[in-house]
Design a protein around this motif. Structure first.
Motif, mmCIF file in Angstrom:
data_model
loop_
_atom_site.group_PDB
_atom_site.id
_atom_site.type_symbol
_atom_site.label_atom_id
_atom_site.label_comp_id
_atom_site.label_asym_id
_atom_site.label_seq_id
_atom_site.Cartn_x
_atom_site.Cartn_y
_atom_site.Cartn_z
ATOM 1 N N VAL A 126 -2.954 -5.725 4.056
ATOM 2 C CA VAL A 126 -4.198 -4.975 4.277
ATOM 3 C C VAL A 126 -4.940 -4.786 2.947
ATOM 4 O O VAL A 126 -4.386 -5.059 1.874
ATOM 5 N N ASP A 127 -6.177 -4.282 3.030
ATOM 6 C CA ASP A 127 -6.966 -4.027 1.821
ATOM 7 C C ASP A 127 -6.745 -2.615 1.294
ATOM 8 O O ASP A 127 -6.932 -2.336 0.106
ATOM 9 N N ILE A 128 -6.423 -1.698 2.229
ATOM 10 C CA ILE A 128 -6.384 -0.274 1.871
ATOM 11 C C ILE A 128 -5.088 0.350 2.385
ATOM 12 O O ILE A 128 -4.697 0.115 3.536
ATOM 13 N N LEU A 129 -4.448 1.173 1.543
ATOM 14 C CA LEU A 129 -3.324 2.000 2.011
ATOM 15 C C LEU A 129 -3.756 3.459 1.932
ATOM 16 O O LEU A 129 -4.374 3.877 0.949
ATOM 17 N N MET A 130 -3.416 4.215 2.991
ATOM 18 C CA MET A 130 -3.708 5.653 2.960
ATOM 19 C C MET A 130 -2.423 6.436 3.225
ATOM 20 O O MET A 130 -2.034 6.624 4.376
ATOM 21 N N PRO A 131 -1.712 6.867 2.181
ATOM 22 C CA PRO A 131 -0.546 7.723 2.389
ATOM 23 C C PRO A 131 -1.017 9.138 2.757
ATOM 24 O O PRO A 131 -1.615 9.811 1.921
ATOM 25 N N VAL B 12 -3.747 -5.608 -1.281
ATOM 26 C CA VAL B 12 -4.168 -4.196 -1.350
ATOM 27 C C VAL B 12 -5.015 -3.944 -2.602
ATOM 28 O O VAL B 12 -4.587 -4.233 -3.721
ATOM 29 N N LYS B 13 -6.217 -3.430 -2.369
ATOM 30 C CA LYS B 13 -7.126 -3.170 -3.498
ATOM 31 C C LYS B 13 -7.256 -1.678 -3.786
ATOM 32 O O LYS B 13 -7.498 -1.278 -4.911
ATOM 33 N N ILE B 14 -7.137 -0.871 -2.713
ATOM 34 C CA ILE B 14 -7.381 0.568 -2.879
ATOM 35 C C ILE B 14 -6.260 1.369 -2.213
ATOM 36 O O ILE B 14 -5.858 1.059 -1.082
ATOM 37 N N ILE B 15 -5.789 2.400 -2.912
ATOM 38 C CA ILE B 15 -4.880 3.370 -2.293
ATOM 39 C C ILE B 15 -5.596 4.715 -2.299
ATOM 40 O O ILE B 15 -5.944 5.237 -3.373
ATOM 41 N N ALA B 16 -5.846 5.259 -1.121
ATOM 42 C CA ALA B 16 -6.553 6.544 -1.003
ATOM 43 C C ALA B 16 -5.521 7.590 -0.592
ATOM 44 O O ALA B 16 -4.999 7.557 0.527
ATOM 45 N N GLU B 17 -5.216 8.515 -1.525
ATOM 46 C CA GLU B 17 -4.125 9.466 -1.297
ATOM 47 C C GLU B 17 -4.600 10.705 -0.524
ATOM 48 O O GLU B 17 -5.323 11.547 -1.071
ATOM 49 N N GLY B 18 -4.161 10.818 0.717
ATOM 50 C CA GLY B 18 -4.459 12.000 1.526
ATOM 51 C C GLY B 18 -3.404 13.073 1.330
ATOM 52 O O GLY B 18 -3.689 14.268 1.304
ATOM 53 N N ALA B 19 -2.148 12.647 1.185
ATOM 54 C CA ALA B 19 -1.041 13.591 0.967
ATOM 55 C C ALA B 19 -1.075 14.095 -0.471
ATOM 56 O O ALA B 19 -1.743 13.518 -1.329
ATOM 57 N N ASN B 20 -0.340 15.164 -0.734
ATOM 58 C CA ASN B 20 -0.165 15.644 -2.106
ATOM 59 C C ASN B 20 1.008 14.913 -2.734
ATOM 60 O O ASN B 20 2.089 14.851 -2.146
ATOM 61 N N GLY B 21 0.779 14.342 -3.897
ATOM 62 C CA GLY B 21 1.872 13.716 -4.662
ATOM 63 C C GLY B 21 2.588 12.566 -3.983
ATOM 64 O O GLY B 21 3.812 12.451 -4.114
ATOM 65 N N PRO B 22 1.893 11.654 -3.293
ATOM 66 C CA PRO B 22 2.610 10.568 -2.607
ATOM 67 C C PRO B 22 3.136 9.495 -3.555
ATOM 68 O O PRO B 22 4.040 8.751 -3.190
ATOM 69 N N THR B 23 2.577 9.422 -4.784
ATOM 70 C CA THR B 23 2.942 8.335 -5.704
ATOM 71 C C THR B 23 3.684 8.898 -6.911
ATOM 72 O O THR B 23 3.212 9.848 -7.538
ATOM 73 N N VAL C 14 -9.325 -3.805 6.259
ATOM 74 C CA VAL C 14 -8.238 -3.396 7.155
ATOM 75 C C VAL C 14 -7.343 -2.437 6.370
ATOM 76 O O VAL C 14 -7.128 -2.629 5.174
ATOM 77 N N ALA C 15 -6.854 -1.389 7.056
ATOM 78 C CA ALA C 15 -6.049 -0.376 6.366
ATOM 79 C C ALA C 15 -4.727 -0.129 7.090
ATOM 80 O O ALA C 15 -4.589 -0.413 8.285
#
Ligand code: NAD
Length: 429
Positions: free
Chosen positions: A299-304, A323-334, A215-216
Motif C-alpha cells: 500500500v501507499d499509506i499505513l495508519m497505525p 509505503v510512502k506515508i505513515i500517519a500515526e493515529g495512535a499514541n507512540g506506535p513507532t 491505497v492504505a
C-alpha cells in the motif's frame, strides 16, 4: 501506556526532550524548567465502600507547564497508575497543545483504582473526592481535565457537579468530554480520525499524490480508525486492510479484501470495543490474516490507530517499499529504533502528537464553547478543526523541509520552541 519491564515513560519523555533541547541549543534554565513538572499534587481519597468498609485511594494531578494557557489533560483510572506515567503524559500534553498551537498547557491526572471492581456509586465517590482535594488548583482558567483511560463522560459530569457545588456557580468550562446534551461539543467523536486525515490530505498534496490514486492499510478499528477511514474514503482513498483485537481468541487479526473494505458493512459487524466479528467477516468475503499482516501490505499509506509500540525494530523491515506515508493515529506506535529505519528509508511520518491532535483540539473548542456558553454547529467545529490541523501540519512540514529534519524531530522543535518562548516572554527564564 503500560509499564513493560524497566520501561519508564517519564525517562523516555525526558530523553526525547533532552534531544530536542540539544537540537535547538536551549539555555540551561529553560531546560531545567521544562524537564520537570511545574507543580504536582499527590493526595488520598477516602471512600465509603458499598460493603461498609472505608478504602483510601491514591490520586494525582501533574501540571507540567501552563505558560501558554490553562493546563489541559485527561484523568486516568488504572490499577497500575504511577506518578512517572502521569508526569510523562503531562509533559507530552504540553508539547501536543503547543504543536497544534492551541493556547493551553499540559497536565495529566489519575487515580490508582480498577473501575471494573467498583460500583457506580463507589466510582462517583472517587470522582467527587478527587475534585474535593484539588478544587482550588483546577478550573476553567487554571487546569482543565478530560476523560482518559477508563474514565467516561459520566465521570466528568460527577467531577463537574462537585466542582460547581464547591464554587457556587456553573462552570462548564472546568472539564471537557461532557455529553453534547450537557455542554459537550458536537464533532468530538469524529475529531481525532478526521484530524488525522486532514493532515494526511496535506501530506499527499506535498507528495503530489492524488488521494484517489492511493491505497492504505489501517491498524485498529475503533474510534480513531473508523473516522479516519470514513474521511479518507470520502476524499477518494481505498482501504485494503484493517486489523483489530479478537476478544474471543485473545489475538489480533487483519481483515483484507482486494477491492477494498466497505466501512459501513464492517461497522455493522463490529462491537463497541472495535472488534470485528470474524464469522460474519468471512461471510462477507474478507480474508482473515495474522494480526501483524496490516503492516506488510502493498500500500501507499499505513495508519497505525490502535496501540503504542507497534512498529518496531523487529517488524519495520517488513513494511513494503511502496509505503510512502505513515500517519500515526495512535499514541507512540513507532519505537525510536524503527524511526531510524523509516528515516533512512525516506518514509514520511506524520507524528502522533500532530496527527492525532484533533481530539485535544476539539476539546479546546468544547472549553471555548462552554466558557462562552455559546455552542457551535457541526460545520463550524469541523471547519475550525480542519483549519487548525492543516496549519499545524504545514508549520511542521515546512520546518522539516527547510532544516532537513525528520518529521518527528521537526514537530518537537516547533512545540518546544513555542513553550520555551512563552516562558521567556513571561519573564520566567
Ligand atoms: P478504541 O478503543 O476505540 O479502539 C482501539 C482499536 O484497536 C480496536 O479496534 C481494537 O480492536 C484495536 N486493537 C487493540 N489491540 C490491537 C492489536 N494488538 N492489534 C490490532 N488492533 C488492536 O481506541 P481509540 O480511541 O480509537 O484509540 C486508539 C489509539 O489512538 C490509542 O493509542 C489512543 O491513545 C489514541 N488516541 C485516541 C484519541 C481519541 O480521541 N479517541 C485521541 C488521541 C489519541
Amino acid at each position: 501506556m503500560s509499564a513493560k519491564g524497566a520501561y519508564n515513560p517519564y525517562e523516555m519523555a525526558r530523553a526525547q526532550f533532552d534531544r530536542v533541547a540539544d537540537l535547538i541549543q536551549l539555555d540551561s534554565a529553560t531546560r531545567d524548567l521544562l524537564r520537570s513538572p511545574m507543580r504536582e499534587y499527590h493526595f488520598t481519597i477516602p471512600v465509603h465502600m458499598d460493603d461498609g468498609s472505608v478504602r483510601i485511594f491514591q490520586g494525582f494531578r501533574v501540571q507540567h507547564n501552563d505558560a501558554r494557557g490553562p493546563a489541559k489533560g485527561g484523568i486516568r483510572f488504572h490499577p497500575q497508575e504511577t506518578i512517572d506515567t502521569v508526569r510523562a503524559l503531562a509533559m507530552w500534553m504540553t508539547w501536543k497543545c503547543a504543536a497544534v498551537d492551541i493556547p493551553l498547557g499540559g497536565a495529566k491526572g489519575g487515580v490508582v483504582c480498577d473501575p471494573h471492581n467498583l460500583s457506580p456509586r463507589e466510582q462517583e465517590q472517587i470522582c467527587r473526592g478527587w475534585v474535593r482535594q484539588i478544587a482550588r488548583d483546577i478550573g476553567p482558567v487554571r487546569d482543565v481535565p478530560a476523560p482518559d483511560v477508563m474514565t467516561s463522560a459520566q465521570h466528568m459530569l460527577w467531577m463537574l457537579d462537585e466542582f460547581e457545588w464547591i464554587s457556587g456557580g456553573r462552570y462548564p468550562g472546568l472539564i471537557t468530554g461532557k455529553p453534547v446534551s450537557l455542554g459537550g461539543s458536537v464533532g468530538r467523536t469524529e475529531a481525532t480520525g478526521y484530524g488525522l486525515v486532514y493532515t494526511l490530505r496535506e501530506a499527499l498534496k506535498e507528495h503530489n499524490l492524488r488521494p484517489d490514486a492511493t491505497v492504505a492499510s489501517v491498524q485498529g478499528f475503533g474510534n480513531v480508525a473508523q473516522y479516519a477511514i470514513e474521511l479518507y474514503t470520502q476524499i477518494g482513498g481505498t482501504v485494503l486492510a484493517v486489523s483489530c483485537w479478537d476478544q474471543e481468541d485473545q489475538t489480533s487479526y487483519t481483515y483484507r479484501r482486494p477491492d477494498g473494505i466497505d466501512l459501513a458493512e464492517l461497522r455493522s459487524i463490529t462491537d463497541r470495543f472495535g472488534g470485528i466479528d470474524k464469522g460474519k467477516a468471512a461471510e462477507l468475503g474478507y480474508e482473515r490474516l495474522p494480526g501483524e499482516a496490516w503492516l506488510e501490505q502493498d500500500v501507499d499509506i499505513l495508519m497505525p490507530c490502535a496501540l503504542e509500540n507497534q512498529i518496531t525494530a523487529e517488524n519495520v523491515n517488513r513494511i513494503s517499499s511502496r509505503v510512502k506515508i505513515i500517519a500515526e493515529g495512535a499514541n507512540g506506535p513507532t519505537t525510536p529504533e524503527a524511526d531510524e529505519v523509516l528515516h533512512t528509508r525516506n518514509v514520511f511520518v506524520i507524528p502522533d502528537f500532530v496527527g492525532n491532535a484533533g481530539g485535544v483540539t476539539c476539546s479546546y473548542f468544547e472549553q471555548v464553547q462552554s466558557n462562552t456558553n455559546l455552542y457551535w454547529e457541526l460545520d463550524e467545529v469541523l471547519g475550525r478543526l480542519d483549519h487548525k490541523m492543516t496549519s499545524a501540519y504545514l508549520a511542521v512540514s515546512e520546518l522539516a523541509r527547510r532544516q532537513k529534519l525528520y518529521m518527528r524531530d521537526a514537530a518537537y522543535v516547533v512545540a518546544v520552541t513555542r513553550v520555551a518562548q512563552a516562558c521567556r516572554d513571561r519573564g520566567w527564564v
